[in-house]
Motif scaffolding. Structure first.
Motif, PDB file in Angstrom:
ATOM      1  N   UNK A 198       0.838  -1.207   0.000  1.00  0.00           N
ATOM      2  CA  UNK A 198       0.000   0.000   0.000  1.00  0.00           C
ATOM      3  C   UNK A 198       0.867   1.249   0.000  1.00  0.00           C
ATOM      4  N   UNK A 199       1.902   1.256   0.825  1.00  0.00           N
ATOM      5  CA  UNK A 199       2.805   2.408   0.873  1.00  0.00           C
ATOM      6  C   UNK A 199       3.469   2.636  -0.480  1.00  0.00           C
ATOM      7  N   UNK A 206       8.769   5.712  -0.969  1.00  0.00           N
ATOM      8  CA  UNK A 206       8.740   5.502   0.479  1.00  0.00           C
ATOM      9  C   UNK A 206       9.704   4.383   0.865  1.00  0.00           C
ATOM     10  N   UNK A 207      10.254   4.478   2.048  1.00  0.00           N
ATOM     11  CA  UNK A 207      11.201   3.493   2.549  1.00  0.00           C
ATOM     12  C   UNK A 207      10.430   2.343   3.178  1.00  0.00           C
ATOM     13  N   UNK A 208      10.389   1.207   2.469  1.00  0.00           N
ATOM     14  CA  UNK A 208       9.643   0.056   2.977  1.00  0.00           C
ATOM     15  C   UNK A 208      10.541  -0.932   3.699  1.00  0.00           C
ATOM     16  N   UNK A 209      11.755  -0.504   4.023  1.00  0.00           N
ATOM     17  CA  UNK A 209      12.691  -1.382   4.712  1.00  0.00           C
ATOM     18  C   UNK A 209      12.686  -1.113   6.220  1.00  0.00           C
ATOM     19  N   UNK A 210      11.575  -0.574   6.717  1.00  0.00           N
ATOM     20  CA  UNK A 210      11.464  -0.255   8.130  1.00  0.00           C
ATOM     21  C   UNK A 210      10.764  -1.379   8.863  1.00  0.00           C
ATOM     22  N   UNK A 216       3.518   1.247   9.829  1.00  0.00           N
ATOM     23  CA  UNK A 216       2.143   1.625  10.152  1.00  0.00           C
ATOM     24  C   UNK A 216       2.038   3.109  10.511  1.00  0.00           C
ATOM     25  N   UNK A 217       3.000   3.603  11.213  1.00  0.00           N
ATOM     26  CA  UNK A 217       2.997   5.036  11.539  1.00  0.00           C
ATOM     27  C   UNK A 217       3.089   5.876  10.267  1.00  0.00           C
ATOM     28  N   UNK A 218       3.951   5.435   9.368  1.00  0.00           N
ATOM     29  CA  UNK A 218       4.116   6.152   8.104  1.00  0.00           C
ATOM     30  C   UNK A 218       2.814   6.150   7.313  1.00  0.00           C
ATOM     31  N   UNK A 219       2.139   4.980   7.244  1.00  0.00           N
ATOM     32  CA  UNK A 219       0.888   4.885   6.510  1.00  0.00           C
ATOM     33  C   UNK A 219      -0.201   5.726   7.170  1.00  0.00           C
ATOM     34  N   UNK A 220      -0.246   5.742   8.486  1.00  0.00           N
ATOM     35  CA  UNK A 220      -1.244   6.553   9.192  1.00  0.00           C
ATOM     36  C   UNK A 220      -1.095   8.035   8.869  1.00  0.00           C
ATOM     37  N   UNK A 221       0.160   8.521   8.812  1.00  0.00           N
ATOM     38  CA  UNK A 221       0.394   9.928   8.500  1.00  0.00           C
ATOM     39  C   UNK A 221      -0.054  10.268   7.080  1.00  0.00           C
ATOM     40  N   UNK A 222       0.118   9.318   6.174  1.00  0.00           N
ATOM     41  CA  UNK A 222      -0.287   9.566   4.786  1.00  0.00           C
ATOM     42  C   UNK A 222      -1.808   9.595   4.657  1.00  0.00           C
ATOM     43  N   UNK A 223      -2.497   8.710   5.396  1.00  0.00           N
ATOM     44  CA  UNK A 223      -3.944   8.583   5.257  1.00  0.00           C
ATOM     45  C   UNK A 223      -4.721   9.632   6.057  1.00  0.00           C
ATOM     46  N   UNK A 224      -4.089  10.291   7.009  1.00  0.00           N
ATOM     47  CA  UNK A 224      -4.818  11.192   7.891  1.00  0.00           C
ATOM     48  C   UNK A 224      -5.574  12.259   7.087  1.00  0.00           C
ATOM     49  N   UNK A 225      -6.850  12.379   7.398  1.00  0.00           N
ATOM     50  CA  UNK A 225      -7.753  13.356   6.779  1.00  0.00           C
ATOM     51  C   UNK A 225      -7.915  13.155   5.267  1.00  0.00           C
ATOM     52  N   UNK A 226      -7.503  12.019   4.740  1.00  0.00           N
ATOM     53  CA  UNK A 226      -7.717  11.691   3.326  1.00  0.00           C
ATOM     54  C   UNK A 226      -8.764  10.592   3.207  1.00  0.00           C
ATOM     55  N   UNK A 255      -7.089   6.355  10.587  1.00  0.00           N
ATOM     56  CA  UNK A 255      -6.638   7.751  10.489  1.00  0.00           C
ATOM     57  C   UNK A 255      -7.249   8.458   9.287  1.00  0.00           C
ATOM     58  N   UNK A 256      -7.860   7.696   8.394  1.00  0.00           N
ATOM     59  CA  UNK A 256      -8.426   8.289   7.189  1.00  0.00           C
ATOM     60  C   UNK A 256      -9.647   9.153   7.487  1.00  0.00           C
ATOM     61  N   UNK A 257     -10.087   9.878   6.474  1.00  0.00           N
ATOM     62  CA  UNK A 257     -11.267  10.730   6.623  1.00  0.00           C
ATOM     63  C   UNK A 257     -12.534   9.882   6.633  1.00  0.00           C
ATOM     64  N   UNK A 258     -13.590  10.339   7.324  1.00  0.00           N
ATOM     65  CA  UNK A 258     -14.859   9.606   7.309  1.00  0.00           C
ATOM     66  C   UNK A 258     -15.343   9.415   5.866  1.00  0.00           C
ATOM     67  N   UNK A 259     -15.931   8.243   5.616  1.00  0.00           N
ATOM     68  CA  UNK A 259     -16.402   7.940   4.263  1.00  0.00           C
ATOM     69  C   UNK A 259     -15.428   7.123   3.457  1.00  0.00           C
TER      70      UNK A 259
END
Length: 522
Positions: A198-199, A206-210, A216-226, A255-259
């Motif tokens: 997904x990332x 994006x650095x997927x070697x973490x 998950x933190x990285x993905x949450x920041x990307x999805x926030x309010x989206x 973390x994503x937007x409603x809907x």
């Protein structure tokens, strides 16, 4: 000559275990003979290079003959292998006569693709109502307590779950979402791999070697309010802890937007329920009329339907063979579109339908393979090494075919790549391949076609999944494997190597040095 014999004997192996074993022995001999010749030619080349190097070092600027005086000694080293190969060939030839396999002409005519101007890839038939309902549901506000809703598309293989999800995913109304992602899951619900996928889809760099927590933190920041739309395609219930795996995986989605919405396609309604789907759409077989229309779309894209005599009786037989499966209708249409009309009746009455019913392969798919020209059969069987749900480019697969010697140099001025392109497009027109729903420049094999490829390849090709135990797998390999794909979900493209005690190394020990690795998929 061996390839021609294999083609003639294929039908008999469906009913005769003896013929099946004979064919396996013949294939083994073909690969062993090819290995022996390659070793011989490699040694010849090595000696030529050494002789040339010695000549240059001594300032003798004359060309040393290819074989040199050591050719006799070289051949002496291969005498035992040549004698053993000859002995095996004589035994196989004697068994051929006792099995009643007819003698055939060793010459094989070059296959020529029937003329066509386009490939059928028209609208999906019989699922318009489902599509409208799903699109309407996706545009509603969330119904669950989370910020996202899960929608399930459920049905057996061949009903068009992935195709329907792709139509919804690419619908203009889906521009309503800020982020759109498509991920193939299959039977490996590895939440680390899925999170990385997904990332990568959202942010290519994006650095997927973490570690997983960081991912998950990285993905949450990307999805926030989206507001996002994610498709999880082909989720299978192979683990009893699927619900726990899902709870761990879905944390960033909150973390994503409603809907926000998630679509899951699966064969089992229990899978969708375990993942918390608020609504499931269970696909049934399409109607007789829709099945016929899907067949017509693929069978008559280069001819007029009015040319067909006794159309009513043919229509009934075709519908009965397709059994309400859209994939079957497309495949049968692809099979018959390049055959003469007067051959259709013979194909529909072919006794192989009954023989194939005894296997685990959908009879219509097996018959489609049976009617492929011999060169295309070999190319399709090689596709069994492709990992399930793997996306591939046309050129990529053609180059692999070429590297394996599956495409012979055509006569005249035509290039071998051009012939490979014709092979690929013919398999595409017969629905052995289909365009990816994520990337129209790439292609995929339906899971049933993947099963068919593995069935026809038999023990010649093998895929090792990292979850399986290497010693157990080695016990399954009773014969020499010609093509081996290692799927290492835990191995990144960072030069990492498996530990000496890993299943890969244990399997390598069992197979010694007789492993041809096509690809490592991380």
């Amino acid at each position: 000559m061996i390839q021609a014999v294999l083609s003639v004997a294929e039908e008999k192996q469906l009913t005769s275990k003896s013929v099946k074993l004979w064919l396996d022995d013949l294939r083994d001999l073909a690969y062993d003979t090819e290995d022996m010749l390659e070793k011989l030619f490699t040694e010849l080349l090595r000696r030529k290079i050494e002789n040339l190097h010695q000549a240059i070092s001594s300032e003798v600027w004359s060309f040393i003959p290819t074989c040199g005086t050591g050719f006799g000694n070289l051949m002496f080293n291969f005498v035992s292998e040549i004698n053993e190969t000859t002995r095996r060939l004589e035994g196989i030839s004697q068994r051929k006569d006792s099995l009643g396999l007819n003698d055939i002409d060793g010459s094989m005519m070059e296959w020529k693709r029937p003329p066509s101007s386009s490939f059928p890839d028209g609208p999906m038939i019989g699922r318009d109502v489902y599509k409208r309902k799903i699109v309407k549901l996706l545009l509603r506000n969330q119904q669950s307590n989370l910020k996202f809703d899960m929608v399930g598309i459920v049905g057996m293989s061949g009903l068009g779950k992935t195709t329907l999800a792709g139509l919804v995913f690419n619908d203009d109304a889906m521009k309503h979402f800020d982020i759109k992602v498509w991920v193939s899951v299959s039977d490996d619900f590895n939440y680390v791999r899925l999170t990385k996928a997904i990332l990568k889809s959202i942010k290519l760099e994006s650095d997927t070697d973490e570690e997983f927590r960081k991912l998950q933190e990285h993905l949450s920041k990307i999805l926030v309010d989206n507001k996002f739309l994610i498709v999880l395609d082909d989720v299978r219930n192979t683990k009893n802890d699927l619900h726990d795996l899902w709870l761990t995986f879905q944390s960033p989605f909150r973390a994503g937007a409603p809907g926000s919405k998630i679509i899951v396609t699966t064969r089992e309604v229990d899978v969708a329920k375990a993942m918390g789907a608020v609504r499931n759409y269970t696909l049934e077989c399409v109607s007789d009329d829709d099945c016929w229309n899907a067949f017509v779309q693929h069978a008559f894209f280069i001819r007029n339907i009015s040319e067909v005599p006794n159309l009513g009786s043919l229509r009934k037989k075709i519908i009965a063979k397709c059994n309400g499966l859209p994939l079957a209708a497309r495949t049968l249409g692809g099979l018959l579109h390049c055959r003469e009309i007067n051959e259709w009746e013979d194909i529909l009455n072919d006794k192989s339908w009954t023989l194939l019913n005894q296997s685990n392969i959908l009879p219509l798919l097996g018959l489609s393979y049976y009617y492929l020209p011999s060169p295309l059969k070999r190319c399709f069987a090689y596709c069994s090494v492709l990992p399930e749900d793997n996306e591939f480019e046309e050129k990529q697969l053609i180059l692999l075919w070429m590297a394996e010697g599956l495409i012979k140099q055509p006569e005249g001025s035509r290039q071998i790549e051009d012939l490979g392109r014709e092979y690929f497009r013919e398999l595409l027109s017969r629905s052995f391949f289909q365009k990816s729903r994520k990337d129209e420049s790439k292609y995929v094999m339906h899971e049933l076609m993947n099963d068919l490829a593995q069935w026809v390849a038999g023990e010649i090709c093998f895929r090792l999944e990292d979850e399986l135990d290497g010693d157990n797998n080695a016990g399954l390999l009773k014969r020499l494997v010609a093509h081996l794909t290692l799927k290492l979900a835990w191995m990144a493209f960072k030069g990492l190597e498996p530990s000496p005690n890993s299943s890969i190394c244990r399997l390598s020990y069992h197979l010694h040095n007789h492993i041809h690795i096509m690809s490592v998929v991380s």
